[in-house]
Design a protein around this motif. Structure first.
Motif, PDB file in Angstrom:
ATOM      1  N   ASP A 296       0.823  -1.217   0.000  1.00  0.00           N
ATOM      2  CA  ASP A 296       0.000   0.000   0.000  1.00  0.00           C
ATOM      3  C   ASP A 296       0.857   1.268   0.000  1.00  0.00           C
ATOM      4  OD1 ASP A 296       0.947  -0.372   2.541  1.00  0.00           O
ATOM      5  OD2 ASP A 296      -0.962  -0.012   3.558  1.00  0.00           O
ATOM      6  N   LYS A 297       2.103   1.125  -0.458  1.00  0.00           N
ATOM      7  CA  LYS A 297       2.991   2.265  -0.738  1.00  0.00           C
ATOM      8  C   LYS A 297       3.528   2.982   0.494  1.00  0.00           C
ATOM      9  CE  LYS A 297       2.147   1.482  -5.078  1.00  0.00           C
ATOM     10  NZ  LYS A 297       3.143   0.704  -5.870  1.00  0.00           N
ATOM     11  N   GLN A 298       3.516   2.314   1.641  1.00  0.00           N
ATOM     12  CA  GLN A 298       4.140   2.919   2.814  1.00  0.00           C
ATOM     13  C   GLN A 298       5.662   2.729   2.714  1.00  0.00           C
ATOM     14  OE1 GLN A 298       2.810   4.825   4.862  1.00  0.00           O
ATOM     15  NE2 GLN A 298       0.633   4.324   4.992  1.00  0.00           N
ATOM     16  N   PRO A 299       6.438   3.754   3.045  1.00  0.00           N
ATOM     17  CA  PRO A 299       7.893   3.659   2.895  1.00  0.00           C
ATOM     18  C   PRO A 299       8.562   2.890   4.029  1.00  0.00           C
ATOM     19  CG  PRO A 299       7.299   5.812   3.750  1.00  0.00           C
ATOM     20  CD  PRO A 299       5.999   5.094   3.476  1.00  0.00           C
ATOM     21  N   LEU A 300       9.574   2.122   3.661  1.00  0.00           N
ATOM     22  CA  LEU A 300      10.421   1.412   4.613  1.00  0.00           C
ATOM     23  C   LEU A 300      11.872   1.764   4.298  1.00  0.00           C
ATOM     24  CD1 LEU A 300       8.802  -2.156   4.413  1.00  0.00           C
ATOM     25  CD2 LEU A 300       8.381  -0.416   6.162  1.00  0.00           C
ATOM     26  N   PRO A 301      12.742   1.777   5.306  1.00  0.00           N
ATOM     27  CA  PRO A 301      14.143   2.111   5.046  1.00  0.00           C
ATOM     28  C   PRO A 301      14.914   0.945   4.440  1.00  0.00           C
ATOM     29  CG  PRO A 301      13.861   1.594   7.355  1.00  0.00           C
ATOM     30  CD  PRO A 301      12.485   1.552   6.738  1.00  0.00           C
ATOM     31  N   ASP A 302      16.088   1.252   3.953  1.00  0.00           N
ATOM     32  CA  ASP A 302      17.007   0.237   3.436  1.00  0.00           C
ATOM     33  C   ASP A 302      17.658  -0.456   4.634  1.00  0.00           C
ATOM     34  OD1 ASP A 302      19.176  -1.186   2.358  1.00  0.00           O
ATOM     35  OD2 ASP A 302      19.508   0.305   0.790  1.00  0.00           O
TER      36      ASP A 302
ATOM     37  N   PRO B 278      10.606  18.198  -0.833  1.00  0.00           N
ATOM     38  CA  PRO B 278      10.764  19.256   0.169  1.00  0.00           C
ATOM     39  C   PRO B 278      11.210  18.671   1.510  1.00  0.00           C
ATOM     40  CG  PRO B 278       8.707  19.524  -1.037  1.00  0.00           C
ATOM     41  CD  PRO B 278       9.243  18.186  -1.411  1.00  0.00           C
ATOM     42  N   MET B 279      12.225  19.252   2.096  1.00  0.00           N
ATOM     43  CA  MET B 279      12.741  18.725   3.363  1.00  0.00           C
ATOM     44  C   MET B 279      11.698  18.823   4.470  1.00  0.00           C
ATOM     45  SD  MET B 279      15.730  17.553   2.734  1.00  0.00           S
ATOM     46  CE  MET B 279      16.653  17.453   4.256  1.00  0.00           C
ATOM     47  N   GLY B 280      10.842  19.841   4.397  1.00  0.00           N
ATOM     48  CA  GLY B 280       9.819  20.001   5.418  1.00  0.00           C
ATOM     49  C   GLY B 280       8.721  18.962   5.358  1.00  0.00           C
ATOM     50  N   ASP B 281       8.644  18.217   4.253  1.00  0.00           N
ATOM     51  CA  ASP B 281       7.623  17.176   4.109  1.00  0.00           C
ATOM     52  C   ASP B 281       8.137  15.798   4.524  1.00  0.00           C
ATOM     53  OD1 ASP B 281       5.800  19.001   3.239  1.00  0.00           O
ATOM     54  OD2 ASP B 281       5.896  18.442   1.121  1.00  0.00           O
ATOM     55  N   ALA B 282       9.400  15.708   4.894  1.00  0.00           N
ATOM     56  CA  ALA B 282       9.995  14.428   5.289  1.00  0.00           C
ATOM     57  C   ALA B 282      10.472  14.507   6.733  1.00  0.00           C
ATOM     58  CB  ALA B 282      11.166  14.077   4.375  1.00  0.00           C
ATOM     59  N   GLU B 283      10.407  13.396   7.427  1.00  0.00           N
ATOM     60  CA  GLU B 283      10.910  13.326   8.795  1.00  0.00           C
ATOM     61  C   GLU B 283      12.290  12.688   8.815  1.00  0.00           C
ATOM     62  OE1 GLU B 283       8.471  11.464  11.687  1.00  0.00           O
ATOM     63  OE2 GLU B 283       6.761  12.781  11.368  1.00  0.00           O
ATOM     64  N   TYR B 284      13.125  13.158   9.729  1.00  0.00           N
ATOM     65  CA  TYR B 284      14.363  12.451  10.037  1.00  0.00           C
ATOM     66  C   TYR B 284      14.010  11.541  11.199  1.00  0.00           C
ATOM     67  CZ  TYR B 284      19.373  11.677  10.674  1.00  0.00           C
ATOM     68  OH  TYR B 284      20.627  11.111  10.766  1.00  0.00           O
ATOM     69  N   ASP B 285      13.705  10.309  10.875  1.00  0.00           N
ATOM     70  CA  ASP B 285      13.001   9.403  11.772  1.00  0.00           C
ATOM     71  C   ASP B 285      13.926   8.399  12.444  1.00  0.00           C
ATOM     72  OD1 ASP B 285      10.326   8.064  12.578  1.00  0.00           O
ATOM     73  OD2 ASP B 285      11.407   6.427  11.611  1.00  0.00           O
ATOM     74  N   HIS B 286      13.699   8.187  13.744  1.00  0.00           N
ATOM     75  CA  HIS B 286      14.342   7.068  14.434  1.00  0.00           C
ATOM     76  C   HIS B 286      13.569   5.802  14.075  1.00  0.00           C
ATOM     77  CE1 HIS B 286      15.775  10.384  17.081  1.00  0.00           C
ATOM     78  NE2 HIS B 286      16.832   9.610  17.215  1.00  0.00           N
TER      79      HIS B 286
ATOM     80  N   ILE C 228      15.813   9.429   6.554  1.00  0.00           N
ATOM     81  CA  ILE C 228      14.879  10.454   6.119  1.00  0.00           C
ATOM     82  C   ILE C 228      13.659   9.744   5.547  1.00  0.00           C
ATOM     83  CG2 ILE C 228      16.024  10.726   3.857  1.00  0.00           C
ATOM     84  CD1 ILE C 228      15.179  13.772   4.160  1.00  0.00           C
ATOM     85  N   GLN C 229      12.558   9.854   6.261  1.00  0.00           N
ATOM     86  CA  GLN C 229      11.340   9.130   5.909  1.00  0.00           C
ATOM     87  C   GLN C 229      10.471   9.999   5.005  1.00  0.00           C
ATOM     88  OE1 GLN C 229       9.019   7.858   9.249  1.00  0.00           O
ATOM     89  NE2 GLN C 229       7.502   6.787   8.006  1.00  0.00           N
ATOM     90  N   PRO C 230      10.230   9.557   3.775  1.00  0.00           N
ATOM     91  CA  PRO C 230       9.417  10.355   2.853  1.00  0.00           C
ATOM     92  C   PRO C 230       7.946  10.320   3.249  1.00  0.00           C
ATOM     93  CG  PRO C 230       9.927   8.244   1.866  1.00  0.00           C
ATOM     94  CD  PRO C 230      10.675   8.293   3.174  1.00  0.00           C
ATOM     95  N   PRO C 231       7.144  11.210   2.683  1.00  0.00           N
ATOM     96  CA  PRO C 231       5.719  11.240   3.030  1.00  0.00           C
ATOM     97  C   PRO C 231       5.009   9.935   2.679  1.00  0.00           C
ATOM     98  CG  PRO C 231       6.367  13.244   1.876  1.00  0.00           C
ATOM     99  CD  PRO C 231       7.515  12.292   1.764  1.00  0.00           C
TER     100      PRO C 231
ATOM    101  N   HIS D 165      -0.414  12.309   1.291  1.00  0.00           N
ATOM    102  CA  HIS D 165       0.238  13.533   1.742  1.00  0.00           C
ATOM    103  C   HIS D 165      -0.070  14.703   0.810  1.00  0.00           C
ATOM    104  CE1 HIS D 165       3.774  16.310   1.750  1.00  0.00           C
ATOM    105  NE2 HIS D 165       3.540  16.244   3.049  1.00  0.00           N
ATOM    106  N   VAL D 166      -0.265  15.862   1.407  1.00  0.00           N
ATOM    107  CA  VAL D 166      -0.466  17.094   0.646  1.00  0.00           C
ATOM    108  C   VAL D 166       0.858  17.848   0.628  1.00  0.00           C
ATOM    109  CG1 VAL D 166      -1.724  19.266   0.479  1.00  0.00           C
ATOM    110  CG2 VAL D 166      -2.882  17.208   1.329  1.00  0.00           C
ATOM    111  N   PRO D 167       1.471  18.029  -0.537  1.00  0.00           N
ATOM    112  CA  PRO D 167       2.771  18.707  -0.605  1.00  0.00           C
ATOM    113  C   PRO D 167       2.751  20.068   0.090  1.00  0.00           C
ATOM    114  CG  PRO D 167       2.234  17.734  -2.723  1.00  0.00           C
ATOM    115  CD  PRO D 167       1.009  17.603  -1.873  1.00  0.00           C
ATOM    116  N   GLY D 168       3.796  20.305   0.859  1.00  0.00           N
ATOM    117  CA  GLY D 168       3.922  21.574   1.553  1.00  0.00           C
ATOM    118  C   GLY D 168       3.220  21.631   2.892  1.00  0.00           C
ATOM    119  N   LYS D 169       2.542  20.549   3.279  1.00  0.00           N
ATOM    120  CA  LYS D 169       1.791  20.531   4.535  1.00  0.00           C
ATOM    121  C   LYS D 169       2.564  19.878   5.679  1.00  0.00           C
ATOM    122  CE  LYS D 169      -2.072  22.447   3.101  1.00  0.00           C
ATOM    123  NZ  LYS D 169      -2.550  23.737   3.655  1.00  0.00           N
ATOM    124  N   GLY D 170       3.839  19.572   5.454  1.00  0.00           N
ATOM    125  CA  GLY D 170       4.614  18.919   6.497  1.00  0.00           C
ATOM    126  C   GLY D 170       4.430  17.415   6.466  1.00  0.00           C
ATOM    127  N   PRO D 171       5.143  16.694   7.323  1.00  0.00           N
ATOM    128  CA  PRO D 171       5.072  15.229   7.313  1.00  0.00           C
ATOM    129  C   PRO D 171       3.681  14.708   7.668  1.00  0.00           C
ATOM    130  CG  PRO D 171       6.987  16.007   8.538  1.00  0.00           C
ATOM    131  CD  PRO D 171       6.119  17.200   8.298  1.00  0.00           C
TER     132      PRO D 171
END
Length: 246
Positions: free
Chosen positions: A88-94, A148-156, A174-177, A181-187
């Motif tokens: 369902d397109k949720q991001p996972l890290p490498d 946009p950096m403001g739309d991504a979290e630096y996530d633990h 860095i966890q993408p939206p 997500h609405v661009p420019g609305k933050g994570p």
């Protein structure tokens, strides 16, 4: 020729004829280990697909733990990390770049004095924004993130409220939206709600700290199901959650 000798020769000839008939019929031969091969090769036949046992997840590494002051940590080489996505397109890290790392300051025996402590814990160990901001910019290069950096979290990956290490680069990405997500609305990070739900389960004694850490490091989207607890309702992160990516 004596009769006994003629009898022995006849028996030997019969054995040779039987062996030749078996080979010509495609019956193959039996190897010393008892396996049967039609192509003449010794050894066991290959296992059917799916028969091999899946390897157990590697033990999560332990990071350096909380510090009185933090330095910006080196990040993986640019372009060396690659996102993975669920159905369902949720991001996972490498997992090669961000396998997760736990804090040596938190264990099952001291959760009431650390992550479950009334009044909060994570704010006392969180690296400052001037450090994580530098790391986030470099980690974006590692993952090739160009949004946009403001739309991504630096996530633990293993959040601080679950005993994750505060500043080990193996525990941060860095966890993408997420979808919707609405661009420019933050994570928009549903992982935060999962972490808060798992934190509550730990502090209520429903699951162990180690089991939660392993589950969230493997796949945050399936952690609740794997641990046998009902999925929590989506809610705003608590004080123990991470506003900039716990």
């Amino acid at each position: 020729m004596p009769a006994p000798a003629r009898g022995a020769i006849a028996i030997a000839a019969a054995v040779l004829l039987a062996a030749a008939a078996g080979c010509s019929s495609g019956g193959g031969h039996t190897a010393k280990d008892g396996s049967h091969s039609k192509d003449g090769a010794h050894g066991s036949a290959p296992a059917a697909a799916g028969d091999a046992a899946q390897p157990a997840p590697a033990k999560i590494v332990t990071g350096p733990g909380p510090k009185s002051s933090y330095d910006a940590q080196p990040q993986p080489a640019a372009g060396s990390c690659h996102y993975h996505y669920t159905a369902d397109k949720q991001p996972l890290p490498d997992p090669n770049c961000t396998p997760g790392a736990i804090s040596p300051a938190v264990n099952q025996g001291n959760i009431n004095d650390t992550i479950c402590k009334p009044g909060g814990y994570t704010s006392t160990i969180r690296p400052p924004a001037n450090i994580t901001g530098k790391e986030k910019a470099e980690n974006a290069k590692s993952y090739g993130y160009t949004g946009p950096m403001g739309d991504a979290e630096y996530d633990h990956l293993i959040s601080l409220q679950l005993g994750g290490d505060p500043n080990d680069p193996r525990n941060l990405w860095i966890q993408p939206p997420s979808p919707g997500h609405v661009p420019g609305k933050g994570p928009n990070n549903p992982k935060d709600s999962v972490e808060t739900h798992l934190h509550t389960a730990i502090c209520k004694g429903q699951v162990t700290l180690t089991a939660v850490q392993q589950a969230i490091a493997t796949d945050w989207t399936t952690a609740e199901v794997k641990l046998g607890i009902s999925k929590g309702a989506t809610a705003a992160p608590t004080a123990e959650a991470d506003a900039d990516g716990d």
